[in-house]
Enzyme design. Sequence first.
Site, short mmCIF file in Angstrom:
data_model
loop_
_atom_site.label_atom_id
_atom_site.label_comp_id
_atom_site.label_asym_id
_atom_site.label_seq_id
_atom_site.Cartn_x
_atom_site.Cartn_y
_atom_site.Cartn_z
N HIS A 153 49.91 48.36 39.33
CA HIS A 153 49.63 47.27 37.97
C HIS A 153 47.86 47.01 38.14
O HIS A 153 47.54 46.90 37.13
CB HIS A 153 50.80 46.15 37.63
N ASP A 157 44.53 47.05 36.13
CA ASP A 157 44.07 45.87 36.50
C ASP A 157 42.17 46.89 36.36
O ASP A 157 40.87 46.24 35.21
CB ASP A 157 43.97 45.15 37.15
N HIS A 180 40.58 39.90 39.13
CA HIS A 180 39.68 40.24 37.63
C HIS A 180 38.55 39.61 37.74
O HIS A 180 37.33 40.88 37.71
CB HIS A 180 40.50 39.95 36.58
#
Length: 209
Positions: A153, A157, A180
């Site tokens: 995951h 991202d 992020h």
Amino acid sequence: KYFVEAIESVGVAEQTVAREYLVVKEVLTYSDPATGSEIAIIPSDTYEVTTMVDFGTKVLGTQNATLKNISEFKDEISSARTFSFLHELEMLLDHGLIKGGDISNAIVYVDKDLTPETTEKLKKAFGKDNVSIRPNGILDNLNLNYPNEAARHKLLDVIGDLALAGVKIKGKVIANKPGHYVNTQFAKKLNRQWKLQRSEERRVGKECR
């Protein structure tokens, strides 16, 4: 996963203009000392991504994931779900957040004791009669799609965030504890590099004429 399926349902159309690429010719890096996050890109003929995650918890441990070619995204990466730790979930619940969420679309790693008070909050938030901890330390009756789903995951991202650079990339990305913030800051750096590359290509083109 659902975006991939939606795109496939309508199909894609080949364009007549040649695709442009940011061709990485030297190592570029970005780091965030506050979180220990690091991301780098090195020259490569294709777009590759490797992610490494280690949050210092026994329940998650250290995980790695690698995408050798973007064509592997659908089968190897797209269904990797987001994750959080129980202590983070408690904070969100206390602030009235994660409304509409459920335990099936996110992995919750239980990194602390599950108290009766927290159990009641979770039952109310997710509309369940009961919540429990699986032997692998994951909350409730959830099966992992991959043993290293958390790392996959994070790789998902990275791909999404670096798309903000605005151009396809030829380079190998190596990300340690990506997030992020560090991803998008690196995307800005790649965008600046892309603008420099285009300026140089235009200059050379004018000189050739």
